[in-house]
Design a protein around this motif. Structure first.
Motif, PDB file in Angstrom:
ATOM      1  N   TRP A 151     -39.636   5.621  86.689  1.00 31.97           N
ATOM      2  CA  TRP A 151     -40.316   6.110  87.885  1.00 31.97           C
ATOM      3  C   TRP A 151     -41.789   5.732  87.840  1.00 31.97           C
ATOM      4  N   PRO A 152     -42.429   5.574  89.015  1.00 36.47           N
ATOM      5  CA  PRO A 152     -41.958   5.830  90.380  1.00 36.47           C
ATOM      6  C   PRO A 152     -41.082   4.697  90.919  1.00 36.47           C
ATOM      7  N   LEU A 153     -40.389   5.012  92.031  1.00 37.26           N
ATOM      8  CA  LEU A 153     -39.539   4.063  92.729  1.00 37.26           C
ATOM      9  C   LEU A 153     -39.978   3.948  94.190  1.00 37.26           C
ATOM     10  N   ILE A 154     -39.568   2.857  94.796  1.00 37.96           N
ATOM     11  CA  ILE A 154     -39.757   2.687  96.239  1.00 37.96           C
ATOM     12  C   ILE A 154     -38.448   3.071  96.924  1.00 37.96           C
ATOM     13  N   VAL A 155     -38.531   3.927  97.931  1.00 40.05           N
ATOM     14  CA  VAL A 155     -37.354   4.308  98.714  1.00 40.05           C
ATOM     15  C   VAL A 155     -37.547   3.826 100.137  1.00 40.05           C
ATOM     16  N   LYS A 156     -36.497   3.243 100.718  1.00 31.31           N
ATOM     17  CA  LYS A 156     -36.580   2.737 102.091  1.00 31.31           C
ATOM     18  C   LYS A 156     -35.205   2.721 102.728  1.00 31.31           C
ATOM     19  N   ALA A 157     -35.203   2.584 104.039  1.00 30.52           N
ATOM     20  CA  ALA A 157     -33.945   2.574 104.780  1.00 30.52           C
ATOM     21  C   ALA A 157     -33.104   1.369 104.368  1.00 30.52           C
ATOM     22  N   ARG A 158     -31.822   1.604 104.188  1.00 32.95           N
ATOM     23  CA  ARG A 158     -30.930   0.536 103.732  1.00 32.95           C
ATOM     24  C   ARG A 158     -30.854  -0.604 104.739  1.00 32.95           C
ATOM     25  N   GLN A 187     -35.598   1.416  94.830  1.00 36.63           N
ATOM     26  CA  GLN A 187     -35.862   0.108  94.240  1.00 36.63           C
ATOM     27  C   GLN A 187     -36.985   0.205  93.215  1.00 36.63           C
ATOM     28  N   GLN A 188     -36.812  -0.532  92.139  1.00 34.35           N
ATOM     29  CA  GLN A 188     -37.868  -0.639  91.143  1.00 34.35           C
ATOM     30  C   GLN A 188     -39.174  -1.033  91.821  1.00 34.35           C
ATOM     31  N   ARG A 189     -40.245  -0.366  91.438  1.00 30.62           N
ATOM     32  CA  ARG A 189     -41.548  -0.681  92.019  1.00 30.62           C
ATOM     33  C   ARG A 189     -42.125  -1.931  91.351  1.00 30.62           C
ATOM     34  N   LEU A 190     -42.460  -2.917  92.175  1.00 23.53           N
ATOM     35  CA  LEU A 190     -43.061  -4.141  91.673  1.00 23.53           C
ATOM     36  C   LEU A 190     -44.569  -4.085  91.859  1.00 23.53           C
ATOM     37  N   GLY A 247     -24.101 -20.397 105.001  1.00 26.64           N
ATOM     38  CA  GLY A 247     -24.290 -20.732 106.408  1.00 26.64           C
ATOM     39  C   GLY A 247     -25.665 -20.465 106.977  1.00 26.64           C
ATOM     40  N   PRO A 248     -26.755 -20.849 106.285  1.00 22.52           N
ATOM     41  CA  PRO A 248     -28.080 -20.640 106.871  1.00 22.52           C
ATOM     42  C   PRO A 248     -28.339 -21.628 108.002  1.00 22.52           C
ATOM     43  N   ARG A 249     -29.126 -21.180 109.004  1.00 26.63           N
ATOM     44  CA  ARG A 249     -29.479 -22.065 110.109  1.00 26.63           C
ATOM     45  C   ARG A 249     -30.772 -21.594 110.741  1.00 26.63           C
ATOM     46  N   GLY A 250     -31.657 -22.531 111.036  1.00 24.54           N
ATOM     47  CA  GLY A 250     -32.894 -22.209 111.743  1.00 24.54           C
ATOM     48  C   GLY A 250     -33.904 -21.502 110.859  1.00 24.54           C
ATOM     49  N   ALA A 251     -34.624 -20.565 111.473  1.00 24.74           N
ATOM     50  CA  ALA A 251     -35.723 -19.877 110.793  1.00 24.74           C
ATOM     51  C   ALA A 251     -35.229 -18.639 110.059  1.00 24.74           C
ATOM     52  N   LEU A 252     -35.616 -18.525 108.791  1.00 24.29           N
ATOM     53  CA  LEU A 252     -35.413 -17.328 107.990  1.00 24.29           C
ATOM     54  C   LEU A 252     -36.697 -17.082 107.219  1.00 24.29           C
ATOM     55  N   CYS A 253     -36.763 -15.956 106.538  1.00 25.34           N
ATOM     56  CA  CYS A 253     -37.888 -15.721 105.632  1.00 25.34           C
ATOM     57  C   CYS A 253     -37.451 -14.753 104.546  1.00 25.34           C
ATOM     58  N   PHE A 254     -38.166 -14.786 103.436  1.00 30.88           N
ATOM     59  CA  PHE A 254     -37.925 -13.788 102.397  1.00 30.88           C
ATOM     60  C   PHE A 254     -39.262 -13.305 101.864  1.00 30.88           C
ATOM     61  N   GLN A 255     -39.236 -12.113 101.268  1.00 29.96           N
ATOM     62  CA  GLN A 255     -40.454 -11.524 100.722  1.00 29.96           C
ATOM     63  C   GLN A 255     -40.337 -11.414  99.212  1.00 29.96           C
ATOM     64  N   ALA A 256     -41.471 -11.617  98.554  1.00 28.07           N
ATOM     65  CA  ALA A 256     -41.487 -11.631  97.093  1.00 28.07           C
ATOM     66  C   ALA A 256     -42.816 -11.094  96.588  1.00 28.07           C
ATOM     67  N   ILE A 257     -42.796 -10.640  95.350  1.00 30.44           N
ATOM     68  CA  ILE A 257     -44.008 -10.230  94.632  1.00 30.44           C
ATOM     69  C   ILE A 257     -44.204 -11.194  93.462  1.00 30.44           C
ATOM     70  N   VAL A 258     -45.430 -11.675  93.306  1.00 28.54           N
ATOM     71  CA  VAL A 258     -45.787 -12.487  92.145  1.00 28.54           C
ATOM     72  C   VAL A 258     -46.692 -11.645  91.258  1.00 28.54           C
ATOM     73  N   ASP A 259     -46.262 -11.402  90.012  1.00 25.88           N
ATOM     74  CA  ASP A 259     -47.038 -10.524  89.132  1.00 25.88           C
ATOM     75  C   ASP A 259     -48.184 -11.282  88.462  1.00 25.88           C
ATOM     76  N   ASP A 260     -48.921 -10.586  87.624  1.00 26.97           N
ATOM     77  CA  ASP A 260     -50.107 -11.174  87.002  1.00 26.97           C
ATOM     78  C   ASP A 260     -49.771 -12.318  86.056  1.00 26.97           C
ATOM     79  N   ASN A 261     -48.506 -12.402  85.610  1.00 26.46           N
ATOM     80  CA  ASN A 261     -48.085 -13.503  84.746  1.00 26.46           C
ATOM     81  C   ASN A 261     -47.599 -14.715  85.538  1.00 26.46           C
ATOM     82  N   GLY A 262     -47.583 -14.569  86.869  1.00 24.89           N
ATOM     83  CA  GLY A 262     -47.107 -15.655  87.713  1.00 24.89           C
ATOM     84  C   GLY A 262     -45.618 -15.641  87.960  1.00 24.89           C
ATOM     85  N   ASP A 263     -44.923 -14.594  87.503  1.00 28.47           N
ATOM     86  CA  ASP A 263     -43.478 -14.482  87.715  1.00 28.47           C
ATOM     87  C   ASP A 263     -43.203 -13.866  89.086  1.00 28.47           C
ATOM     88  N   ALA A 264     -42.258 -14.451  89.818  1.00 27.17           N
ATOM     89  CA  ALA A 264     -41.947 -14.004  91.176  1.00 27.17           C
ATOM     90  C   ALA A 264     -40.620 -13.256  91.208  1.00 27.17           C
TER      91      ALA A 264
END
Length: 323
Positions: A151-158, A187-190, A247-264
């Motif tokens: 803990w702590p954790l992030i909680v959000k709508a599924r 979710q684990q807090r990043l 089956g991806p097509r067109g525009a998509l996006c994803f979100q990520a965190i990059v930590d202080d070591n450069g790991d995403a």
């Protein structure tokens, strides 16, 4: 001069997206008519920037797809661009019906949409394909086994979007009442720097570009200040995600965190244009142009030659209507 009628669904506040498509059409040298629809088009800024606007039922209505189909049939729409999560699955399932009347829907496969729409399924998908991601579980599972978590954790709508219901939970007793809330994930807090990566797939499902931008400031889940960053670790993750997505097509996006070591670490996938897409467009990633080229059977100019270090500083603007 070639002509195309474009329908942007659930247009809402997507004025920037309308402007991106108009700029791409001008650069391509085609005549573009923009049609927009929304639940209340008279209150939609993007609808007022379109050439035509129409009211449609809620996206959750059984009549929604038929209403969009009727607009496409009546006005000979060639390209349909969805913009919000709840409409993606019904439009994806109906893509064949749209193709029968000559309208191409820029949406990925139903299987992909279902993965992206459900944050727990997204986490499971990432884990199956060994893509770095935070530990994630249904909130009730965390409640039943709190000692298994740091803990702590992030909680959000599924199935939430725009950061709806997002909260930091410091200890098990802070978990919300799960009997009265919508389904939640924990979710684990990043920690680190947050990025969105806008990605474009052609009609054959090939990844053509990935454009990361740092989310310097965020408001209501949407980037307000950002800057494009050409980070190899994020572009490598884009390649790995692309190889696994069905089956991806067109525009998509994803979100990520990059930590202080450069790991995403990837924590969300969206099967649509991201709210911060205008930044990628400004940097040279003309997703709209590439979609229109494909629809009009023109040579594709899709490329990965976008500009690093382009900054977006958003501000509030208004559309005025003199009645």
């Amino acid at each position: 001069m070639k002509t195309l009628r474009l329908l942007i669904t659930s247009a809402g506040r997507r004025a920037g997206l309308v402007q991106c498509f108009r700029a791409d059409a001008a650069a391509l040298g085609i005549e573009l008519e923009v049609i927009a629809c929304d639940l209340e088009p008279e209150l939609s800024a993007a609808c007022h920037l379109a050439d035509r606007r129409f009211a449609v039922p809620p996206v959750t209505s059984a009549d929604y797809v038929d209403a969009v189909l009727e607009i496409c049939r009546t006005y000979e729409v060639g390209l349909v661009v969805p913009t919000i999560d709840p409409e993606l699955l019904p439009l994806s399932l109906a893509r064949g019906r749209f193709e029968q009347i000559g309208a191409s829907v820029a949406v990925s496969s139903p299987e992909l949409v279902e993965i992206a729409r459900d944050k727990l399924e997204t986490a499971r998908f990432l884990a199956r394909h060994d893509i770095p991601s935070p530990a994630t579980a249904a909130a009730e599972d965390v409640r039943d086994n709190p000692d298994a978590w740091d803990w702590p954790l992030i909680v959000k709508a599924r199935s939430g979007s725009a950061s709806r219901g997002l909260r930091l939970v410091n200890e098990p007793s802070d978990l919300p009442d799960l009997t009265t809330s919508e389904p939640l994930v924990a979710q684990q807090r990043l920690t680190g720097t947050e990025y969105t990566v806008n990605v474009y797939f052609d009609g054959d499902g090939r990844l053509r570009t990935s454009v990361p931008h740092e989310r310097i400031r965020v408001r209501a889940g949407e980037v307000e200040k950002g800057v494009t960053r050409r980070l190899p670790q994020l572009q490598d993750l884009a390649e790995r995600i692309a190889a696994a997505l069905p089956g991806p097509r067109g525009a998509l996006c994803f979100q990520a965190i990059v930590d202080d070591n450069g790991d995403a670490s990837v924590f969300e996938i969206n099967a649509r244009f991201g709210g911060g897409y205008p930044l990628a467009h400004r940097a040279g990633a003309a997703f709209g142009r590439w979609l229109m080229e494909e629809r009009l059977q023109l040579p594709s100019s899709a490329n990965d030659d976008w500009r690093n270090g382009v900054t977006m500083l958003r501000y509030d603007a208004a559309v005025f209507i003199d009645s």
